[in-house]
Scaffold this motif. Structure first.
Motif, PDB file in Angstrom:
ATOM      1  N   PHE B  32       0.833  -1.188   0.000  1.00  0.00           N
ATOM      2  CA  PHE B  32       0.000   0.000   0.000  1.00  0.00           C
ATOM      3  C   PHE B  32       0.877   1.250   0.000  1.00  0.00           C
ATOM      4  N   TYR B  33       0.366   2.296  -0.661  1.00  0.00           N
ATOM      5  CA  TYR B  33       1.146   3.496  -0.890  1.00  0.00           C
ATOM      6  C   TYR B  33       0.282   4.735  -0.690  1.00  0.00           C
ATOM      7  N   TRP B  34       0.929   5.819  -0.293  1.00  0.00           N
ATOM      8  CA  TRP B  34       0.307   7.139  -0.336  1.00  0.00           C
ATOM      9  C   TRP B  34       1.191   8.051  -1.175  1.00  0.00           C
ATOM     10  N   GLU B  44       3.911  12.881  -5.891  1.00  0.00           N
ATOM     11  CA  GLU B  44       5.076  12.748  -5.022  1.00  0.00           C
ATOM     12  C   GLU B  44       4.859  11.577  -4.052  1.00  0.00           C
ATOM     13  N   PHE B  45       5.801  10.651  -4.043  1.00  0.00           N
ATOM     14  CA  PHE B  45       5.721   9.497  -3.141  1.00  0.00           C
ATOM     15  C   PHE B  45       5.851   9.944  -1.684  1.00  0.00           C
ATOM     16  N   LEU B  46       4.985   9.405  -0.851  1.00  0.00           N
ATOM     17  CA  LEU B  46       5.071   9.689   0.585  1.00  0.00           C
ATOM     18  C   LEU B  46       5.610   8.470   1.338  1.00  0.00           C
ATOM     19  N   VAL B  47       4.913   7.323   1.164  1.00  0.00           N
ATOM     20  CA  VAL B  47       5.225   6.172   2.000  1.00  0.00           C
ATOM     21  C   VAL B  47       4.681   4.909   1.362  1.00  0.00           C
ATOM     22  N   SER B  58       9.419   9.032   2.233  1.00  0.00           N
ATOM     23  CA  SER B  58      10.175  10.116   1.621  1.00  0.00           C
ATOM     24  C   SER B  58      10.329  11.263   2.611  1.00  0.00           C
ATOM     25  N   LYS B  59      11.057  12.286   2.166  1.00  0.00           N
ATOM     26  CA  LYS B  59      11.254  13.463   3.016  1.00  0.00           C
ATOM     27  C   LYS B  59       9.939  14.204   3.238  1.00  0.00           C
ATOM     28  N   LEU B  60       8.970  14.006   2.337  1.00  0.00           N
ATOM     29  CA  LEU B  60       7.670  14.659   2.492  1.00  0.00           C
ATOM     30  C   LEU B  60       6.856  14.045   3.620  1.00  0.00           C
ATOM     31  N   PHE B  61       7.225  12.850   4.024  1.00  0.00           N
ATOM     32  CA  PHE B  61       6.488  12.155   5.084  1.00  0.00           C
ATOM     33  C   PHE B  61       7.006  12.667   6.422  1.00  0.00           C
ATOM     34  N   LYS B  62       6.415  13.794   6.858  1.00  0.00           N
ATOM     35  CA  LYS B  62       6.902  14.476   8.049  1.00  0.00           C
ATOM     36  C   LYS B  62       6.549  13.694   9.312  1.00  0.00           C
ATOM     37  N   ASP B  63       7.127  14.125  10.424  1.00  0.00           N
ATOM     38  CA  ASP B  63       6.857  13.465  11.710  1.00  0.00           C
ATOM     39  C   ASP B  63       5.375  13.523  12.083  1.00  0.00           C
ATOM     40  N   GLN B  64       4.677  14.510  11.523  1.00  0.00           N
ATOM     41  CA  GLN B  64       3.257  14.646  11.831  1.00  0.00           C
ATOM     42  C   GLN B  64       2.390  13.619  11.099  1.00  0.00           C
ATOM     43  N   PHE B  65       2.998  12.874  10.197  1.00  0.00           N
ATOM     44  CA  PHE B  65       2.282  11.881   9.396  1.00  0.00           C
ATOM     45  C   PHE B  65       2.450  10.494  10.023  1.00  0.00           C
ATOM     46  N   SER B  66       1.396   9.696   9.913  1.00  0.00           N
ATOM     47  CA  SER B  66       1.505   8.298  10.319  1.00  0.00           C
ATOM     48  C   SER B  66       0.559   7.463   9.464  1.00  0.00           C
ATOM     49  N   VAL B  67       0.886   6.196   9.308  1.00  0.00           N
ATOM     50  CA  VAL B  67       0.042   5.280   8.550  1.00  0.00           C
ATOM     51  C   VAL B  67      -0.146   4.013   9.356  1.00  0.00           C
ATOM     52  N   GLU B  68      -1.298   3.380   9.133  1.00  0.00           N
ATOM     53  CA  GLU B  68      -1.538   2.082   9.742  1.00  0.00           C
ATOM     54  C   GLU B  68      -2.647   1.386   8.997  1.00  0.00           C
ATOM     55  N   ARG B  69      -2.743   0.066   9.230  1.00  0.00           N
ATOM     56  CA  ARG B  69      -3.843  -0.715   8.687  1.00  0.00           C
ATOM     57  C   ARG B  69      -4.212  -1.745   9.750  1.00  0.00           C
ATOM     58  N   PRO B  70      -4.994  -1.310  10.738  1.00  0.00           N
ATOM     59  CA  PRO B  70      -5.322  -2.219  11.828  1.00  0.00           C
ATOM     60  C   PRO B  70      -6.215  -3.360  11.378  1.00  0.00           C
ATOM     61  N   THR B  82      -2.159  19.311  11.383  1.00  0.00           N
ATOM     62  CA  THR B  82      -2.055  19.714   9.977  1.00  0.00           C
ATOM     63  C   THR B  82      -1.443  21.112   9.861  1.00  0.00           C
ATOM     64  N   ALA B  83      -0.828  21.358   8.697  1.00  0.00           N
ATOM     65  CA  ALA B  83      -0.250  22.651   8.368  1.00  0.00           C
ATOM     66  C   ALA B  83      -0.807  23.089   7.010  1.00  0.00           C
ATOM     67  N   LEU B  84      -0.663  24.384   6.713  1.00  0.00           N
ATOM     68  CA  LEU B  84      -1.208  24.916   5.464  1.00  0.00           C
ATOM     69  C   LEU B  84      -0.652  24.179   4.249  1.00  0.00           C
ATOM     70  N   GLU B  85       0.642  23.833   4.322  1.00  0.00           N
ATOM     71  CA  GLU B  85       1.290  23.185   3.179  1.00  0.00           C
ATOM     72  C   GLU B  85       0.857  21.732   2.969  1.00  0.00           C
ATOM     73  N   ASP B  86       0.020  21.247   3.865  1.00  0.00           N
ATOM     74  CA  ASP B  86      -0.505  19.888   3.684  1.00  0.00           C
ATOM     75  C   ASP B  86      -1.696  19.865   2.723  1.00  0.00           C
ATOM     76  N   SER B  87      -2.170  21.039   2.325  1.00  0.00           N
ATOM     77  CA  SER B  87      -3.268  21.105   1.360  1.00  0.00           C
ATOM     78  C   SER B  87      -2.810  20.484   0.050  1.00  0.00           C
ATOM     79  N   ALA B  88      -3.541  19.469  -0.403  1.00  0.00           N
ATOM     80  CA  ALA B  88      -3.158  18.732  -1.606  1.00  0.00           C
ATOM     81  C   ALA B  88      -4.208  17.653  -1.840  1.00  0.00           C
TER      82      ALA B  88
END
Lengths: 112, 114
Positions: B32-34, B44-47, B58-70, B82-88
Motif C-alpha cells: 500500500f502506498y500514499w 510525489e511518493f510519501l510512504v 520520503s522526506k515529504l512524510f513528516k513526523d506529523q504523518f503516520s500510517v496504519e492498517r489495523p 495539519t499545516a497549510l502546506e498539507d493542502s493537496a
C-alpha cells in the motif's frame, strides 16, 4: 533531483494526428516504466507499460518506444481523439521495490 | 478493473487539527502506498507499507504523518497536526507484489487546510 523527466509540459494536436510524449530517466536500476493517464478530478489510471528488456510495446493506438542505452522512452498516441485529452505521467520503478517515481506529466489537448 | 476506494473525497479543516484519510485497497493486494499531488502536478511518493510496517518513506512524510492498517481494515494516513502546506490531493495506491510495479490508484482525497 528529478529522476524522471517529461517533455513537453503541454502538447496540443489535432484530431487524427499522432501525439508524441517524451520521457527520460537517470536511475539505471529502473526496469519498469508505466504510463498513467489522469483526467481532472480523477486518480491516475494505468495506460500501458514496458519493461527494460523490450524496446517496444503496443496496445491499440498507444505505443511505447524504449531506448535503454539513452535512458529514454516515448509514448506515441496515433489517431488522437478528443477523449485522449488528459495529463499523461511517465513513471519508473526498479529492483525489489514497486514504488513508482513519477515525472511531472504532459498535458495533452486534442482539438477537433 | 480493480478498484481502490478513498474516503473522504474532500475534507476542509483548520490548521492544527487532525485529519485521517481512509483507503480501501484492492482486496488481495499486499502493498500500500500514499502519494501527494498539488494542483494536478507531479505525483510525489510519501510512504509504502507492507505486512503492518512502513517499508520506505520520503522526506515529504513528516513526523506529523503516520500510517496504519489495523486488522486488515482501512489503510489510513493520519496528519496531526495539519499545516497549510498539507493542502493537496492525497492518492492511495495498492499492488499485489513488490516488484510488479503495477499500482492501482484511488480517486484521491482532496485536503484543504485553512
Amino acid at each position: 533531483q528529478q529522476q524522471v523527466r517529461q517533455s513537453p509540459q503541454s502538447l496540443t494536436v489535432w484530431e487524427g494526428e499522432t501525439a508524441i510524449l517524451n520521457c527520460s530517466y537517470e536511475n539505471s536500476a529502473f526496469d519498469y516504466f508505466p504510463w498513467y493517464q489522469q483526467f481532472p478530478g480523477e486518480g491516475p489510471a494505468l495506460l500501458i507499460a514496458i519493461r527494460s528488456v523490450s524496446d517496444k510495446k503496443e496496445d491499440g493506438r498507444f505505443t511505447i518506444f524504449f531506448n535503454k542505452r539513452e535512458k529514454k522512452l516515448s509514448l506515441h498516441i496515433t489517431d488522437s481523439q478528443p477523449g485522449d485529452s488528459a495529463t499523461y505521467f511517465c513513471a519508473a520503478s526498479g529492483g525489489s521495490n514497486a514504488k513508482l517515481t513519477f515525472g511531472k506529466g504532459t498535458k495533452l489537448s486534442v482539438k477537433s | 478493473g480493480p478498484k481502490v476506494l478513498q474516503i473522504p473525497s474532500h475534507q476542509i479543516i483548520d490548521m492544527g487539527q487532525m485529519v485521517t484519510l481512509n483507503c480501501d485497497p484492492v482486496s488481495n493486494h499486499l502493498y500500500f502506498y500514499w502519494y501527494k499531488q498539488i494542483l494536478g502536478q507531479q505525483m510525489e511518493f510519501l510512504v509504502n507499507f507492507y505486512n503492518g510496517k512502513v517499508m520506505e518513506k520520503s522526506k515529504l512524510f513528516k513526523d506529523q504523518f503516520s500510517v496504519e492498517r489495523p486488522d486488515g481494515s482501512y489503510f489510513t494516513l493520519k496528519i496531526q497536526p495539519t499545516a497549510l502546506e498539507d493542502s493537496a490531493v492525497y492518492f492511495c495506491a495498492s499492488s499485489f507484489g513488490d516488484n510488479t510495479g503495477q499500482l492501482y490508484f484511488g480517486e484521491g482525497s482532496k485536503l484543504t487546510v485553512l
